[in-house]
Design a protein around this motif. Structure first.
Motif, PDB file in Angstrom:
ATOM      1  N   ALA A 109      -4.532   6.083  -1.248  1.00  0.00           N
ATOM      2  CA  ALA A 109      -3.683   4.784  -0.876  1.00  0.00           C
ATOM      3  C   ALA A 109      -4.286   3.788  -1.782  1.00  0.00           C
ATOM      4  O   ALA A 109      -5.350   3.644  -2.285  1.00  0.00           O
ATOM      5  N   ASP A 133      -3.159  -0.139  -3.723  1.00  0.00           N
ATOM      6  CA  ASP A 133      -2.270  -1.397  -3.407  1.00  0.00           C
ATOM      7  C   ASP A 133      -1.585  -1.688  -4.847  1.00  0.00           C
ATOM      8  O   ASP A 133      -2.151  -1.361  -5.955  1.00  0.00           O
ATOM      9  N   ARG A 134      -0.173  -1.950  -4.848  1.00  0.00           N
ATOM     10  CA  ARG A 134       0.617  -1.832  -6.251  1.00  0.00           C
ATOM     11  C   ARG A 134       0.396  -3.227  -6.703  1.00  0.00           C
ATOM     12  O   ARG A 134       0.971  -3.402  -8.014  1.00  0.00           O
ATOM     13  N   ILE A 157       0.879  -1.256   0.075  1.00  0.00           N
ATOM     14  CA  ILE A 157      -0.125   0.081   0.094  1.00  0.00           C
ATOM     15  C   ILE A 157       0.825   1.263   0.144  1.00  0.00           C
ATOM     16  O   ILE A 157       1.940   1.380   0.747  1.00  0.00           O
ATOM     17  N   VAL A 158       0.485   2.191  -0.961  1.00  0.00           N
ATOM     18  CA  VAL A 158       1.363   3.315  -1.055  1.00  0.00           C
ATOM     19  C   VAL A 158       0.404   4.417  -1.289  1.00  0.00           C
ATOM     20  O   VAL A 158      -0.623   4.321  -1.931  1.00  0.00           O
ATOM     21  N   GLY A 159       0.846   5.890  -1.075  1.00  0.00           N
ATOM     22  CA  GLY A 159       0.048   6.958  -1.344  1.00  0.00           C
ATOM     23  C   GLY A 159       0.566   7.359  -2.681  1.00  0.00           C
ATOM     24  O   GLY A 159       1.785   7.622  -2.906  1.00  0.00           O
ATOM     25  N   ARG A 160      -0.358   7.862  -3.521  1.00  0.00           N
ATOM     26  CA  ARG A 160      -0.094   8.395  -4.679  1.00  0.00           C
ATOM     27  C   ARG A 160      -1.139   9.479  -5.374  1.00  0.00           C
ATOM     28  O   ARG A 160      -2.405   9.144  -5.020  1.00  0.00           O
ATOM     29  N   LEU A 202      -3.971  12.630  -3.308  1.00  0.00           N
ATOM     30  CA  LEU A 202      -3.329  11.654  -2.832  1.00  0.00           C
ATOM     31  C   LEU A 202      -4.371  10.438  -2.577  1.00  0.00           C
ATOM     32  O   LEU A 202      -5.446  10.835  -1.897  1.00  0.00           O
ATOM     33  N   MET A 248      -9.520   3.063   3.244  1.00  0.00           N
ATOM     34  CA  MET A 248      -9.292   4.189   2.376  1.00  0.00           C
ATOM     35  C   MET A 248     -10.634   4.678   1.899  1.00  0.00           C
ATOM     36  O   MET A 248     -11.360   4.217   1.457  1.00  0.00           O
ATOM     37  N   GLU A 271     -12.171   2.503  -0.539  1.00  0.00           N
ATOM     38  CA  GLU A 271     -11.433   1.220  -0.819  1.00  0.00           C
ATOM     39  C   GLU A 271     -11.344   0.331   0.535  1.00  0.00           C
ATOM     40  O   GLU A 271     -10.589   0.570   1.328  1.00  0.00           O
TER      41      GLU A 271
END
Length: 174
Positions: free
Chosen positions: A74, A76-77, A25-28, A72, A57, A52
């Motif tokens: 969150a 999942d890659r 999990i990353v913020g973008r 921004l 999120m 999500e």
């Protein structure tokens, strides 16, 4: 029992990220594309709550020309993990753990899905995230991550399915 309609959206980060084989999990920043429902009903417009459920999120944002730009979010890659639920903006979201009965019902629906070929192993390891919107403590909507296409004795594609509980019965949102 819910009377709220949910729609689906797909998040695309502004900058492409390499896919991860495990939950990451990353913020973008990025854009959510509002998907037109399979039944041909109109997609939402105006403000919506974007949710999500797999990792908790949610935010309220405005749809402009079928898209929501978010500074921004969150994500999942993992491959094909960009599905989000869109609900009316005033919806109050509570993240919940699906009951054992809800878990079984959702997995049973997945098992019957033609793309999973009726293979029990195809639903093993499926993750289920859920939200309660009518404040009874029970899951009303759920999003999964796991196998979405099974063939030749193995999972061919991973991705997501979305579900709503309507009058006590889980149904797939398309």
């Amino acid at each position: 029992m819910i009377l709220v309609v949910a729609w689906l959206g797909s998040f695309e980060p502004a900058d492409k990220l390499p896919a991860s084989d495990t939950r990451d999990i990353v913020g973008r920043p990025g854009t959510i594309t509002v998907l037109t429902p399979e039944d041909g009903s109109p997609a939402p417009t105006g403000e919506v709550t974007i949710v999500e459920p797999l990792f908790g999120m949610n935010l309220v944002a405005s749809i402009e020309r079928g898209h929501v730009t978010v500074p921004l979010f969150a994500i999942d890659r993992r491959e094909y993990a960009g599905t989000v639920l869109l609900l009316p903006a005033a919806t109050i979201i509570r993240f919940v753990t699906p009951s054992a009965a809800d878990d079984r019902a959702i997995r049973a629906l997945l098992f019957k899905n033609d793309a999973l070929s009726g293979v029990k192993r195809a639903v093993a390891g499926v993750e289920i995230g859920a939200i309660d919107i009518d404040h009874d403590g029970k899951a009303d909507f759920a999003l999964t991550y796991g196998c979405t296409v099974w063939g030749d004795g193995a999972c061919q594609v991973h991705g997501q399915y979305a579900f709503a509980q309507i009058k006590g019965t889980w149904r797939e949102i398309k």
